[in-house]
Design a protein around this motif. Structure first.
Motif, PDB file in Angstrom:
ATOM      1  N   GLN A 249      15.817 -36.260  47.777  1.00 49.71           N
ATOM      2  CA  GLN A 249      14.545 -36.316  48.493  1.00 49.71           C
ATOM      3  C   GLN A 249      13.380 -36.706  47.595  1.00 49.71           C
ATOM      4  O   GLN A 249      12.280 -36.153  47.700  1.00 49.71           O
ATOM      5  CB  GLN A 249      14.262 -34.977  49.174  1.00 49.71           C
ATOM      6  CG  GLN A 249      15.338 -34.604  50.169  1.00 49.71           C
ATOM      7  CD  GLN A 249      14.849 -33.668  51.264  1.00 49.71           C
ATOM      8  OE1 GLN A 249      13.723 -33.237  51.242  1.00 49.71           O
ATOM      9  NE2 GLN A 249      15.716 -33.380  52.198  1.00 49.71           N
ATOM     10  N   ALA A 252      10.480 -39.243  50.751  1.00 49.87           N
ATOM     11  CA  ALA A 252      10.470 -38.416  51.962  1.00 49.87           C
ATOM     12  C   ALA A 252      10.981 -39.203  53.165  1.00 49.87           C
ATOM     13  O   ALA A 252      10.778 -40.416  53.284  1.00 49.87           O
ATOM     14  CB  ALA A 252       9.059 -37.908  52.231  1.00 49.87           C
ATOM     15  N   SER A 254       9.832 -39.095  56.036  1.00 51.90           N
ATOM     16  CA  SER A 254       8.718 -39.497  56.897  1.00 51.90           C
ATOM     17  C   SER A 254       7.989 -40.747  56.421  1.00 51.90           C
ATOM     18  O   SER A 254       7.005 -41.173  57.042  1.00 51.90           O
ATOM     19  CB  SER A 254       7.714 -38.343  57.010  1.00 51.90           C
ATOM     20  OG  SER A 254       7.216 -37.987  55.723  1.00 51.90           O
ATOM     21  N   GLU A 270       5.298 -37.147  51.673  1.00 45.39           N
ATOM     22  CA  GLU A 270       5.358 -37.095  53.139  1.00 45.39           C
ATOM     23  C   GLU A 270       4.284 -37.975  53.776  1.00 45.39           C
ATOM     24  O   GLU A 270       3.149 -38.052  53.298  1.00 45.39           O
ATOM     25  CB  GLU A 270       5.187 -35.653  53.620  1.00 45.39           C
ATOM     26  CG  GLU A 270       6.281 -34.692  53.158  1.00 45.39           C
ATOM     27  CD  GLU A 270       7.611 -34.924  53.870  1.00 45.39           C
ATOM     28  OE1 GLU A 270       7.632 -35.674  54.880  1.00 45.39           O
ATOM     29  OE2 GLU A 270       8.612 -34.340  53.438  1.00 45.39           O
ATOM     30  N   HIS A 271       4.682 -38.641  54.878  1.00 42.20           N
ATOM     31  CA  HIS A 271       3.755 -39.388  55.739  1.00 42.20           C
ATOM     32  C   HIS A 271       3.005 -40.490  54.981  1.00 42.20           C
ATOM     33  O   HIS A 271       1.830 -40.768  55.261  1.00 42.20           O
ATOM     34  CB  HIS A 271       2.763 -38.430  56.412  1.00 42.20           C
ATOM     35  CG  HIS A 271       3.433 -37.297  57.123  1.00 42.20           C
ATOM     36  ND1 HIS A 271       4.279 -37.484  58.203  1.00 42.20           N
ATOM     37  CD2 HIS A 271       3.421 -35.949  56.880  1.00 42.20           C
ATOM     38  CE1 HIS A 271       4.732 -36.307  58.608  1.00 42.20           C
ATOM     39  NE2 HIS A 271       4.239 -35.363  57.825  1.00 42.20           N
ATOM     40  N   ASN A 287       1.353 -37.204  49.233  1.00 39.74           N
ATOM     41  CA  ASN A 287       1.369 -37.157  50.693  1.00 39.74           C
ATOM     42  C   ASN A 287       0.186 -37.902  51.318  1.00 39.74           C
ATOM     43  O   ASN A 287      -0.906 -37.965  50.747  1.00 39.74           O
ATOM     44  CB  ASN A 287       1.329 -35.701  51.176  1.00 39.74           C
ATOM     45  CG  ASN A 287       2.552 -34.912  50.746  1.00 39.74           C
ATOM     46  OD1 ASN A 287       3.571 -35.473  50.378  1.00 39.74           O
ATOM     47  ND2 ASN A 287       2.446 -33.595  50.824  1.00 39.74           N
ATOM     48  N   ASN A 288       0.447 -38.464  52.497  1.00 43.98           N
ATOM     49  CA  ASN A 288      -0.599 -39.001  53.379  1.00 43.98           C
ATOM     50  C   ASN A 288      -1.366 -40.185  52.783  1.00 43.98           C
ATOM     51  O   ASN A 288      -2.553 -40.368  53.058  1.00 43.98           O
ATOM     52  CB  ASN A 288      -1.597 -37.891  53.764  1.00 43.98           C
ATOM     53  CG  ASN A 288      -0.913 -36.702  54.397  1.00 43.98           C
ATOM     54  OD1 ASN A 288      -0.127 -36.852  55.326  1.00 43.98           O
ATOM     55  ND2 ASN A 288      -1.182 -35.518  53.876  1.00 43.98           N
TER      56      ASN A 288
END
Length: 339
Positions: A249, A252, A254, A270-271, A287-288
């Motif tokens: 992982q 991610a 996502s 993530e995202h 993330n993001n």
């Protein structure tokens, strides 16, 4: 076993990134430096950790979110989290003594601005172990002097004449850390300072004077996070280690890929949205983030940032950054906008 982690400093050499985020919480390969360090130490110690004591600085900088993050880290390792404050930057010895209520029994003390790969086989005949790394320019470091029994008999800071090529990396084991506590109390009581600071070395020297046996532990890898250049290099090295270890992982589930490719090793959080982008090798993206029309390699991007029209190599970008341009080899702190 306890782990004592002084982390009160702001990290001025890593500005602008540490203007809003404490240096130990800067992510490397997807995890904050201090999280990765503590987890690695717990893993190689291979014994239960009963308590992790964190020594933090100004609550305005090391706030409730930092405390929550560190408490969760300790809990995940099955340990009690103890939080202490160092209200003045008075040195390593002073920082450790801010946690004096936790200074008993066997303990590892580790400064939270470095990462390692090591084998922590503790010598049962030693009262303490100081971890070292063989270096090419020992005159730039604090080093250990050994006797014929391979015991440490002296600590020498940046020696002009050759003493040894074993540099102290800032990780120590004490069979009973209360002995160090006693010696550091002597240092404080007698106002023994260097450059206006109380140092752990003076406590260690007091232990040596009383005949305590110090041995070396040698690390396989020592990775600094002192400034932008070495932090980016450390991110690259850590990604390589994680890939070799079969770490799962790192990318991610996502992540959104649109006409984009990822060249491993990379950490993608993530995202994250990648459009018309080539990412890697050796890139960490938090993330993001959204990356559009970009080629990025050998770089570290934190969270919630938007990168467009970029060709980046050896870049370090903070949180909540909006970057649109064609600069290279940059270092951008949190909440910056380049358009």
């Amino acid at each position: 076993m306890k782990i004592i982690v002084p982390m009160a400093g702001r990290g001025s050499r890593l500005r602008p990134h540490t203007l809003t985020v404490p240096k130990p919480l800067i992510p490397v390969a997807g995890q904050p430096i201090v999280h990765r360090l503590v987890k690695d130490i717990a893993k190689v110690l291979n014994q239960p950790i009963e308590e992790i004591a964190f020594i933090l600085g100004d609550p305005a900088f090391f706030g409730d979110d930092v405390v929550e993050s560190l408490t969760a880290l300790a809990t995940d390792l099955g340990a009690k989290a103890s939080i202490y404050r160092q209200d003045q930057p008075l040195g390593t010895g002073h920082a450790i003594m801010c946690a004096k209520e936790s200074l008993s029994g066997p303990a590892v003390i580790a400064y939270a601005d470095t990462l390692i790969r090591a084998d922590f086989n503790l010598d049962p005949d030693a009262d303490a172990v100081i971890w070292v790394k063989q270096v090419d320019e020992p005159e730039a470091y604090g080093v250990v002097k050994l006797n014929d029994k391979k015991e440490i008999v002296e600590l020498v800071e940046k020696p002009k004449d050759f003493v040894s090529d074993l540099a102290v990396i800032g990780i120590y084991y004490f069979k009973d850390v209360s002995v160090l506590k006693q010696e550091l109390q002597v240092v404080l009581d007698n106002n023994i300072v260097h450059g206006g600071e109380y140092q752990i070395n003076d406590g260690i020297k007091g232990m040596m004077t009383k005949g305590k046996v110090f041995k070396t532990g040698e690390v396989e890898e020592w990775m600094d996070c002192g400034n932008k250049a070495v932090t980016v290099e450390t991110n690259t090295r850590m990604l390589g280690f994680l890939q070799a270890d079969g770490e799962e992982q790192m990318i991610a589930a996502s992540v959104t890929l649109e006409n984009s490719k990822i060249i491993k090793p990379c950490f993608i959080g993530e995202h994250v949205i990648l459009k018309n982008a080539t990412i890697g090798p050796n890139v960490s993206i938090g993330n993001n983030c959204t990356v559009t029309d970009a080629t990025i390699k050998n770089s570290l991007i934190q969270t919630n940032s938007v990168i467009k029209n970029a060709n980046l190599d050896e870049a370090m970008i903070g949180n909540h950054v909006h970057y649109d341009g064609n600069f290279k080899t940059i270092s951008i702190g949190d909440y910056s906008v380049l358009a």
